[in-house]
Design an enzyme around this catalytic site. Sequence first.
Site, PDB file in Angstrom:
ATOM      1  CB  CYS A   1      -0.934  -0.018   1.199  1.00  0.00           C
ATOM      2  SG  CYS A   1      -0.141  -0.398   2.778  1.00  0.00           S
ATOM      3  CE1 TYR A   2       2.123   4.111   5.072  1.00  0.00           C
ATOM      4  CE2 TYR A   2       2.910   1.961   5.752  1.00  0.00           C
ATOM      5  CZ  TYR A   2       2.289   3.161   6.060  1.00  0.00           C
ATOM      6  OH  TYR A   2       1.855   3.402   7.336  1.00  0.00           O
TER       7      TYR A   2
END
Lengths: 348, 348, 348, 348
Positions: free
Chosen positions: B149-150
């Site tokens: 996600c990051y």
Amino acid sequence: MIKVGIVGGTGYTGVELLRLLAQHPQVQLQAITSRKEAGMPVADMFPSLRGRVDIAFSAPDAATLGACDVVFFATPHGVAMEQGPALLEAGVKVIDLAADFRLRDPVVFEKWYGMPHSALALLDKAVYGLPEVNRDRIRDARLIGLPGCYPTSVQLGFLPVLRDGAKLVDGTTLIADCKSGVSGAGRKAEVHTLLAEASDNFKAYGVKGHRHLPEIEQGLRAIAGHDAINLTFVPHLVPMIRGIHSTLYARILPEARETDFQALFEAAYANEPFVDVMPAGSHPETRSVRSANTVRIAVHRPGGGDQLVVLVVEDNLVKGASGQGVQCMNLMFGLPESTGLTMLPVLP
Amino acid sequence: MIKVGIVGGTGYTGVELLRLLAQHPQVQLQAITSRKEAGMPVADMFPSLRGRVDIAFSAPDAATLGACDVVFFATPHGVAMEQGPALLEAGVKVIDLAADFRLRDPVVFEKWYGMPHSALALLDKAVYGLPEVNRDRIRDARLIGLPGCYPTSVQLGFLPVLRDGAKLVDGTTLIADCKSGVSGAGRKAEVHTLLAEASDNFKAYGVKGHRHLPEIEQGLRAIAGHDAINLTFVPHLVPMIRGIHSTLYARILPEARETDFQALFEAAYANEPFVDVMPAGSHPETRSVRSANTVRIAVHRPGGGDQLVVLVVEDNLVKGASGQGVQCMNLMFGLPESTGLTMLPVLP
Amino acid sequence: MIKVGIVGGTGYTGVELLRLLAQHPQVQLQAITSRKEAGMPVADMFPSLRGRVDIAFSAPDAATLGACDVVFFATPHGVAMEQGPALLEAGVKVIDLAADFRLRDPVVFEKWYGMPHSALALLDKAVYGLPEVNRDRIRDARLIGLPGCYPTSVQLGFLPVLRDGAKLVDGTTLIADCKSGVSGAGRKAEVHTLLAEASDNFKAYGVKGHRHLPEIEQGLRAIAGHDAINLTFVPHLVPMIRGIHSTLYARILPEARETDFQALFEAAYANEPFVDVMPAGSHPETRSVRSANTVRIAVHRPGGGDQLVVLVVEDNLVKGASGQGVQCMNLMFGLPESTGLTMLPVLP
Amino acid sequence: MIKVGIVGGTGYTGVELLRLLAQHPQVQLQAITSRKEAGMPVADMFPSLRGRVDIAFSAPDAATLGACDVVFFATPHGVAMEQGPALLEAGVKVIDLAADFRLRDPVVFEKWYGMPHSALALLDKAVYGLPEVNRDRIRDARLIGLPGCYPTSVQLGFLPVLRDGAKLVDGTTLIADCKSGVSGAGRKAEVHTLLAEASDNFKAYGVKGHRHLPEIEQGLRAIAGHDAINLTFVPHLVPMIRGIHSTLYARILPEARETDFQALFEAAYANEPFVDVMPAGSHPETRSVRSANTVRIAVHRPGGGDQLVVLVVEDNLVKGASGQGVQCMNLMFGLPESTGLTMLPVLP
């Protein structure tokens, strides 16, 4: 100085006890035990205590606890009834934050808590730690079963209309629609109380039956002095950390229609240091008691009809648990009842 | 219709996949497996799906999954590399939402994930599922390692200034100060993500080293076409459910001071369906992409100086996980890339 | 007893001042003024104070305030510079929580606050109320300009590496990525801070320029003793009530690579009652200082490289505003610095 | 394609209407008016709509709106009754999300809304837009007064036990203990709904009397077919964005003790596309309907006694407002009732 021990203490009522006791002018914290965390400085688990609480969790040890004046059990249900008797024999006073000494009938206890009661001989000696009801008995008690968080708010909300057999409301159709912050579920690794589950969400739970129902009914019957009390209790989970809001409903009896309920409540609590009856028309907010031992109550009669609505707020970790424990301790040791409990609520 | 299977699916990326796939016009959901929950209707665990997703969790079964066109792994790290090879041999395409096929170097994988890689032969075949970088390779891929996600937000934020060896910023002093909602930690019973712990609170974590750091650096180096990239990555936990906000810092090189960075970013993403470069001076909010597959980016140069600041928001469960998976699936099956991904964000 | 007056007091720094002063053993609260709310009991607006703060808001009145020993201005910017001079002439000490006496250069003040400075003669006499920097001057001050909430955390985080011209980091490329709870925006009726706007959301704001930037740079230059300081400051809004988390980035100079930064920070704050340098590897949480005057700091050097990362947490309403005001007051009146500021943080 | 206009639209029901209508396959959005924001692109105010809703707010203009097939009023109370008549005369259908056409008695309207009703002639023509009660009349209606958010949930919860004069519960002692997210208060700049006020807090409000009380009683009396209905209605504010949870209490009549209430509810809603009666023992969560037009209901009879407890959840902005408006529009234009309303709830 009162020498205090804590059994358990890794949960929310534990850290709240530590916060209150560390600031109590007459308390010396002797020991806090946790088998699992033995050796860990308390302030490593709860950095809010850094520089102020210097002890570490220790393994449970009879000698250490036996040298205390009073021991708090901030443990799961069932621990105090196992370890409490030996402490009492050693002359230590015991205050249990769990349910072991709340219910007077061991059959009821076993039904709702799923374990037989192992300290039957103590049930008669235990005092239910609700000072507004049992103040004198608490002063003399050596064993306190502290009320649950919901039961404290519901009992204090209904007390003025039920006390001593008062014929003001129909005690058989009482309703308590209660809402609690998530800390009431404890500091346990569970899915349903994760922020991503409980935040931006609202739900009821335990409608079929909640452990606090028999405790509340027992308490209300004791307050009323008779058994014609029936309660419908519906707890809900609020996406907030601390706070309980109980919305209580009672049908006013025809013969009581002329009663000034506002005056009744004000009189009932005129001398109570921790119960604040708000002006007529008020809507107490949970944050107005955040981190304080105060309960605030407002009384309503919508449309002037026969439905009494009582609103009660408390901080579930303070007046609903650890603060009430300190209040009882103060009474048991002859201190002014408010000692160490005068910090103002934190708002916002 | 594409026959889809899901392995795992009891976590947040799983339920998000179900939400997206159940509304996808070209998907038929064949199976969702969970050893632990086998037999439980999916809608019993996630009532939001009642009446719309009728299947139950089933025990993992090679035959059922082998009959699918594509299988998503919404599992803990390490499962896809165990079960994926057999599926691939059976002609099933595989999309892994975990980390098994993100890192190209198995030594790096083992260092950060604490387990040896068990499907080394597949590492070369796996395609990193970031369509804005690898669109053509994804179309032909049979095995996708979806970005974390990051990493999705950080790579898309730095891409325009690093692509193809551009000499615009100092790639060796990049900083990504990232903030994520709690759903990023998954639907796991843990204390630190309880509402009573994570709400009304803010903290950094993993500053010493986070698994997404090597993934981001690998991605940025691939984008840049050279290895002179170093990143300081500091993730933080935000008391909200969904959303990532990455605040990116890069020093503008002296020779690039005249660059119009706003125009550069707009050009870079002019044809991207899911990347929205906002007008100059904007501050994107995570809620502006809540539940949608969109990334929004704003470019700043405070005081007109040499510090470039890029703000990127995404929904960690959609563009940061399941939505990106569906985007990749669309590419792999020759569908329009936005199929099933056009729902508007939910605001407020 | 110190006779204290408050001008303003209907906002969050006002109610926080009331909470702290009402519990301060050496303070007698004389008056709290609000033209708009004159006549309303303070506890009607803030029920958390019921039974403990009995005064009502009164119309601003020179005689009443002139009889105080010290007057706090918890007002919008611009009020203290209008009303402060008369009070100072009357021998009253003044502590301004707004920005009127923070910036030394009236040109800078006018640029950022949009109004000319009307008390130029006092700018030289005003002392910037950051005790960790200006303790001795605060003792002798009659007029205090209290630091802003962000500036307190950023200055304390950078102080050890900049103090007295230290050659440890590149002071010209400093970055402060700061995150604040919503109470920092004040108790004003505005759309963007409504719960339905700011909850479950995260965003940056003011990236182009924020009023706290010139204040921080002025402070850091004073600490450093030179002007070669440039800061990139990016504030963000966190969906929580209280708390600031500043994540600070500085490039370590080549000649300082061998520095033990952990030891440096510990030494710098060894004798500070309200600054807690946490053990190496820590991640301070804002809740660990909730409602307390403490700042907690952790120092990191990810991967052992040249990027220094400093994490700082404070309660924006306490150490970032009202608590710092009380700390200054204690110094100005010769009291022990921690008087009335020893309450433990409320966690959870 | 249905040509749709919106009057107002800068509030939460407005942006929710935009979200739903922009995704509705049979709708063409013609105009959205706001005197104050005329000229501003809608997507500048609500970035979630960027790239999907391209029109700007326009000044109210009879010609533009008169060319629509239907106009929604997402305005404060009182606007639709002023502007609606001309539109109706021009052949435009009108759906009012405010209260102008909810109450049939203009005396009651004036009492609770503080303004005289200015379109008395239309009161008889207006249809109360609750499809589960008035489906056939809605199909033929030209003017819809949409129910309030609380009234939708309370009426649907009590409907099965009151319908057509059923003798199942005591209709004169009904209680609705309702809890709403903060978006129900609208997108208005007010102090009491700021995040720093409403977050981590819980309170009741309007216990003395709330505008939705007469609307609910009117609706329940219409459902029951008689006037012997009295309700105690206590609304509460929940620290969340969306969602209403209504906890309903009714005393079961002695002659109805043998009723299978679960079966009764299931039968009542068997064919309703947007009402989901959950299995016995369920506790519906507001998030299970977040952003969807569904109502979920659970029926309880704690301890098997005479107290019926009905739990109802809805998204106040969808089934409680804009979604219900679209549902009515579908009926009015002969479309399948669920058109454009099939998006799954967003969970978590």
